[in-house]
Design a protein around this motif. Structure first.
Motif, PDB file in Angstrom:
ATOM      1  N   THR A 147       0.840  -1.207   0.000  1.00  0.00           N
ATOM      2  CA  THR A 147       0.000   0.000   0.000  1.00  0.00           C
ATOM      3  C   THR A 147       0.874   1.256   0.000  1.00  0.00           C
ATOM      4  N   GLY A 148       0.271   2.392  -0.374  1.00  0.00           N
ATOM      5  CA  GLY A 148       0.999   3.663  -0.388  1.00  0.00           C
ATOM      6  C   GLY A 148       1.884   3.789  -1.626  1.00  0.00           C
ATOM      7  N   TRP A 149       2.937   4.585  -1.496  1.00  0.00           N
ATOM      8  CA  TRP A 149       3.781   4.894  -2.664  1.00  0.00           C
ATOM      9  C   TRP A 149       4.478   3.653  -3.220  1.00  0.00           C
ATOM     10  N   ILE A 150       4.771   2.667  -2.366  1.00  0.00           N
ATOM     11  CA  ILE A 150       5.461   1.474  -2.874  1.00  0.00           C
ATOM     12  C   ILE A 150       4.480   0.607  -3.675  1.00  0.00           C
ATOM     13  N   LYS A 151       3.188   0.883  -3.524  1.00  0.00           N
ATOM     14  CA  LYS A 151       2.161   0.151  -4.289  1.00  0.00           C
ATOM     15  C   LYS A 151       1.901   0.821  -5.638  1.00  0.00           C
ATOM     16  N   ARG A 152       1.840   2.177  -5.635  1.00  0.00           N
ATOM     17  CA  ARG A 152       1.399   2.808  -6.885  1.00  0.00           C
ATOM     18  C   ARG A 152       2.334   3.896  -7.406  1.00  0.00           C
ATOM     19  N   GLY A 153       3.494   4.051  -6.779  1.00  0.00           N
ATOM     20  CA  GLY A 153       4.470   5.016  -7.273  1.00  0.00           C
ATOM     21  C   GLY A 153       4.409   6.318  -6.485  1.00  0.00           C
ATOM     22  N   GLY A 164      -3.218  12.349   2.066  1.00  0.00           N
ATOM     23  CA  GLY A 164      -4.609  11.890   2.135  1.00  0.00           C
ATOM     24  C   GLY A 164      -4.893  10.757   1.149  1.00  0.00           C
ATOM     25  N   HIS A 165      -4.188  10.763   0.001  1.00  0.00           N
ATOM     26  CA  HIS A 165      -4.447   9.714  -1.002  1.00  0.00           C
ATOM     27  C   HIS A 165      -4.046   8.328  -0.506  1.00  0.00           C
ATOM     28  N   THR A 166      -3.151   8.278   0.489  1.00  0.00           N
ATOM     29  CA  THR A 166      -2.721   6.955   0.963  1.00  0.00           C
ATOM     30  C   THR A 166      -3.849   6.265   1.751  1.00  0.00           C
ATOM     31  N   LYS A 167      -4.882   7.041   2.147  1.00  0.00           N
ATOM     32  CA  LYS A 167      -6.037   6.434   2.845  1.00  0.00           C
ATOM     33  C   LYS A 167      -6.810   5.545   1.876  1.00  0.00           C
ATOM     34  N   GLY A 168      -7.054   6.073   0.680  1.00  0.00           N
ATOM     35  CA  GLY A 168      -7.792   5.311  -0.336  1.00  0.00           C
ATOM     36  C   GLY A 168      -7.042   4.041  -0.712  1.00  0.00           C
ATOM     37  N   ASP A 169      -5.718   4.179  -0.846  1.00  0.00           N
ATOM     38  CA  ASP A 169      -4.868   3.005  -1.130  1.00  0.00           C
ATOM     39  C   ASP A 169      -5.048   1.931  -0.084  1.00  0.00           C
ATOM     40  N   ALA A 170      -4.992   2.411   1.182  1.00  0.00           N
ATOM     41  CA  ALA A 170      -5.039   1.476   2.305  1.00  0.00           C
ATOM     42  C   ALA A 170      -6.383   0.760   2.307  1.00  0.00           C
ATOM     43  N   LEU A 171      -7.443   1.491   2.003  1.00  0.00           N
ATOM     44  CA  LEU A 171      -8.775   0.886   2.021  1.00  0.00           C
ATOM     45  C   LEU A 171      -8.860  -0.241   0.987  1.00  0.00           C
ATOM     46  N   GLU A 172      -8.348   0.037  -0.213  1.00  0.00           N
ATOM     47  CA  GLU A 172      -8.388  -0.991  -1.270  1.00  0.00           C
ATOM     48  C   GLU A 172      -7.608  -2.226  -0.842  1.00  0.00           C
ATOM     49  N   THR A 173      -6.414  -1.989  -0.292  1.00  0.00           N
ATOM     50  CA  THR A 173      -5.558  -3.115   0.092  1.00  0.00           C
ATOM     51  C   THR A 173      -6.179  -3.933   1.225  1.00  0.00           C
ATOM     52  N   ILE A 174      -6.662  -3.252   2.249  1.00  0.00           N
ATOM     53  CA  ILE A 174      -7.169  -4.046   3.392  1.00  0.00           C
ATOM     54  C   ILE A 174      -8.508  -4.721   3.054  1.00  0.00           C
ATOM     55  N   THR A 175      -9.251  -4.141   2.126  1.00  0.00           N
ATOM     56  CA  THR A 175     -10.500  -4.803   1.694  1.00  0.00           C
ATOM     57  C   THR A 175     -10.155  -6.165   1.082  1.00  0.00           C
ATOM     58  N   HIS A 176      -9.107  -6.181   0.236  1.00  0.00           N
ATOM     59  CA  HIS A 176      -8.692  -7.469  -0.358  1.00  0.00           C
ATOM     60  C   HIS A 176      -8.147  -8.417   0.705  1.00  0.00           C
ATOM     61  N   LEU A 177      -7.414  -7.844   1.667  1.00  0.00           N
ATOM     62  CA  LEU A 177      -6.838  -8.692   2.721  1.00  0.00           C
ATOM     63  C   LEU A 177      -7.969  -9.382   3.511  1.00  0.00           C
ATOM     64  N   ILE A 178      -8.990  -8.613   3.851  1.00  0.00           N
ATOM     65  CA  ILE A 178     -10.091  -9.207   4.640  1.00  0.00           C
ATOM     66  C   ILE A 178     -10.849 -10.250   3.797  1.00  0.00           C
TER      67      ILE A 178
END
Ligand SMILES: Cc1cc2nc3c(=O)[nH]c(=O)nc-3n(C[C@H](O)[C@H](O)[C@H](O)COP(=O)(O)OP(=O)(O)OC[C@H]3O[C@@H](n4cnc5c(N)ncnc54)[C@H](O)[C@@H]3O)c2cc1C
Ligand SMILES: NC(=O)c1ccc[n+]([C@@H]2O[C@H](COP(=O)([O-])OP(=O)(O)OC[C@H]3O[C@@H](n4cnc5c(N)ncnc54)[C@H](OP(=O)(O)O)[C@@H]3O)[C@@H](O)[C@H]2O)c1
Length: 455
Positions: A359-365, A371-385
């Motif tokens: 998640t974050g910059w290492i995920k999408r550059g 604030g944009h890292t919140k949206g990243d985190a949501l996508e990632t943890i949704t898949h994790l769950i």
């Protein structure tokens, strides 16, 4: 679960995981290689941006809740390995961000006094792993790039040190800035004024810096149809070009420093030699191509300069044993699920690696705001769950909370915990207090850890 990297992306992921609807028990360890968390919020955001630095307070609240355990001063790749984490955790999220400069392939790029912006940022933001010396002995400096990091670098170079005194900068940074010889900062963009990546607030701010004249050159101030379309369709572009237009109307006031904006100049060579270091910059004049891009005209300009700062973006670094696309500087992933292989473009066609996420910059550059890292985190943890619920997470052999501590101790890793961070934070506040400052940063690992440990 383990999260590696305690920047905003890692902390938002931890926050969202603890709050997510789920029907399983959760325990989260947050690993960070530096003695303090918060990533680029602490070591990227400029010290004269206290409002944005204040985002740390929101991140502190998350860790104060006590349901996420911080293990700082632990480097993934040396202190702990993938094998270790697999042994103790069912899921591992990588949120290691980007901390190096993107490479700019130009002749002369490695000459003395050709600097990467990240190195300068690390110095003024008191990163504990860099030298406390920064040579500000050049009068005329170039900043290559038209993004917000270029604006930060140009503003900090142009600003009088006394105007930074209310911030968290330590003494050595204040003294370095105070002794700076800089008189002229030249910011070079390879595209036009409607194609910059500046944001309106940050651009307006440079126009307010005391004792600095802003210079925009009429011959660079070009707009084509694509520029006009961009201005009409984007409020941000409209505001940025309005501010730049206001700058063109300014008269010189005799200020002791000048900040020059040059557009449509693409760098082709950093001039100089090993003995003298940087003596100039060669740019090729560009012309707008009608589609938001530019084409070279073949006309070269040589600028007499004493130093060059390259602010052409940050770039992610690979992590041991984790699939990585070296051309993009990201972990190979699809929406945060790590995939095998070294091509982000082909990631969807390669197998998922169960239990690994990014998640974050290492995920999408390295682009986008905190604030944009919140949206990243949501996508990632949704898949994790989803994966947890579908039974796709590997079973760790030893999922005990004490076992990882025992492992770190057995290796002599001098890790710092969340209480330790509060002690460091109190020490930084105490250092700032006599001067009426909110805090003053402590800038060496040794001292940071000493304060973390002090009871
Ligand atoms: C100079 C600069 C100024 C900026 N200013 C602003 C601003 O004013 N406002 C704004 O909204 N955005 C700003 N940004 C953007 C913002 O900083 C990023 O969007 C955000 O920090 C990205 O978050 P991240 O968590 O992905 O990465 P990072 O913030 O980089 O955090 C990554 C963390 O992982 C840790 N880590 C790395 N490798 C390892 C390892 N091997 N083991 C353990 N831990 C590791 C790092 O030490 C770091 O703490 C700025 C960016 C830069 C470069
Ligand atoms: N205060 C803030 O809010 C703040 C402060 C700092 C950073 N940030 C954010 O952090 C992110 C990263 O910022 P950034 O400035 O590092 O990256 P950026 O916004 O991507 O800007 C990079 C700049 O470098 C230029 N560039 C790239 N390669 C070049 C080359 N070979 N020659 C000449 N110019 C080149 C780009 O030009 P082209 O556009 O032509 O490619 C662009 O102008 C951004 O999202 C930014 O908004 C925010």
């Amino acid at each position: 679960m383990a999260i590696v990297g305690a920047g905003p992306a890692g902390i938002y992921a931890a926050d969202l995981l603890t709050k997510a609807e789920r029907d399983f028990e959760l325990s989260i360890d947050l690993f960070e290689r530096l003695p303090a968390p918060f990533g680029l919020v602490r070591y990227g955001v400029a010290p004269d941006h206290p409002r944005i630095k204040g985002i740390q307070n929101a991140l502190i609240k998350v860790l104060d809740r006590g349901d996420v355990r911080l293990l700082a001063n632990v480097d993934f790749g040396t202190d702990i390995t993938l094998e270790d984490l697999r042994h103790h955790y069912d899921a591992i999220i990588f949120s290691t961000g980007s901390f190096d400069d993107a490479r700019l392939d130009l002749p002369g790029v490695d000459l003395p006094r050709s600097y990467g912006a990240a190195d300068f940022v690390n110095w003024y933001d008191a990163h504990p792993d860099v030298s406390q010396e920064w040579p500000l002995d050049s009068e005329r400096v170039a900043v290559i790039g038209n993004g917000n990091v270029a604006l930060d670098v140009a503003r900090v170079l142009a600003k009088q040190a006394d105007d930074m005194l209310s911030t968290e900068i330590p003494h050595h940074v204040y003294e370095g800035l105070r002794d700076s010889k800089v008189t002229d900062v030249h910011v070079f963009g390879r595209r036009g004024p409607a194609q910059t990546k500046f944001t309106p607030l940050e651009l307006r701010e440079v126009g307010l810096v005391k004792d600095v004249d802003i210079v925009v050159y009429p011959e660079d101030y070009e707009f084509d149809e694509a520029s006009m379309a961009a201005i009409h369709s984007s409020n941000q572009t409209k505001q940025v070009t309005k501010t730049l237009t206001d700058f063109t109307l300014r008269e010189p006031t005799g200020a002791s420093r000048r900040l020059h904006f040059h557009f449509l100049h693409s760098p082709v060579e950093i001039l100089g030699d090993e003995d003298s270091g940087v003596t100039g910059l060669r740019t090729e004049r560009q012309q707008l191509d009608g589609n938001g891009g530019v084409v070279g005209t073949g006309t070269m300009h040589d600028w007499d300069l004493d130093a060059v700062y390259r602010a052409v973006g940050y770039f992610g670094s690979p992590l041991s044993q984790i699939p990585f696309d070296a051309s993009k500087g990201v972990i190979t992933n699809v929406e945060g699920r790590v995939h095998a292989g070294d091509s982000q473009a082909a990631a969807a066609d390669t197998p998922v690696i169960d239990g690994l996420y990014a998640t974050g910059w290492i995920k999408r550059g390295p682009v986008g705001l905190i604030g944009h890292t919140k949206g990243d985190a949501l996508e990632t943890i949704t898949h994790l769950i989803e994966d947890r619920n579908a039974g796709r997470l590997p079973e760790p052999e030893e999922p005990s909370e004490d076992a990882i501590i025992a492992l770190l101790e057995s290796r002599g890793v001098d890790f710092a915990d969340w209480d330790g961070f509060h002690r460091l934070e109190s020490a930084e506040r105490a250092l700032g207090e006599p001067q009426g400052r909110e805090r003053m940063k402590i800038a060496t690992r040794h001292e940071m850890l000493e304060h973390s440990r002090r009871q």
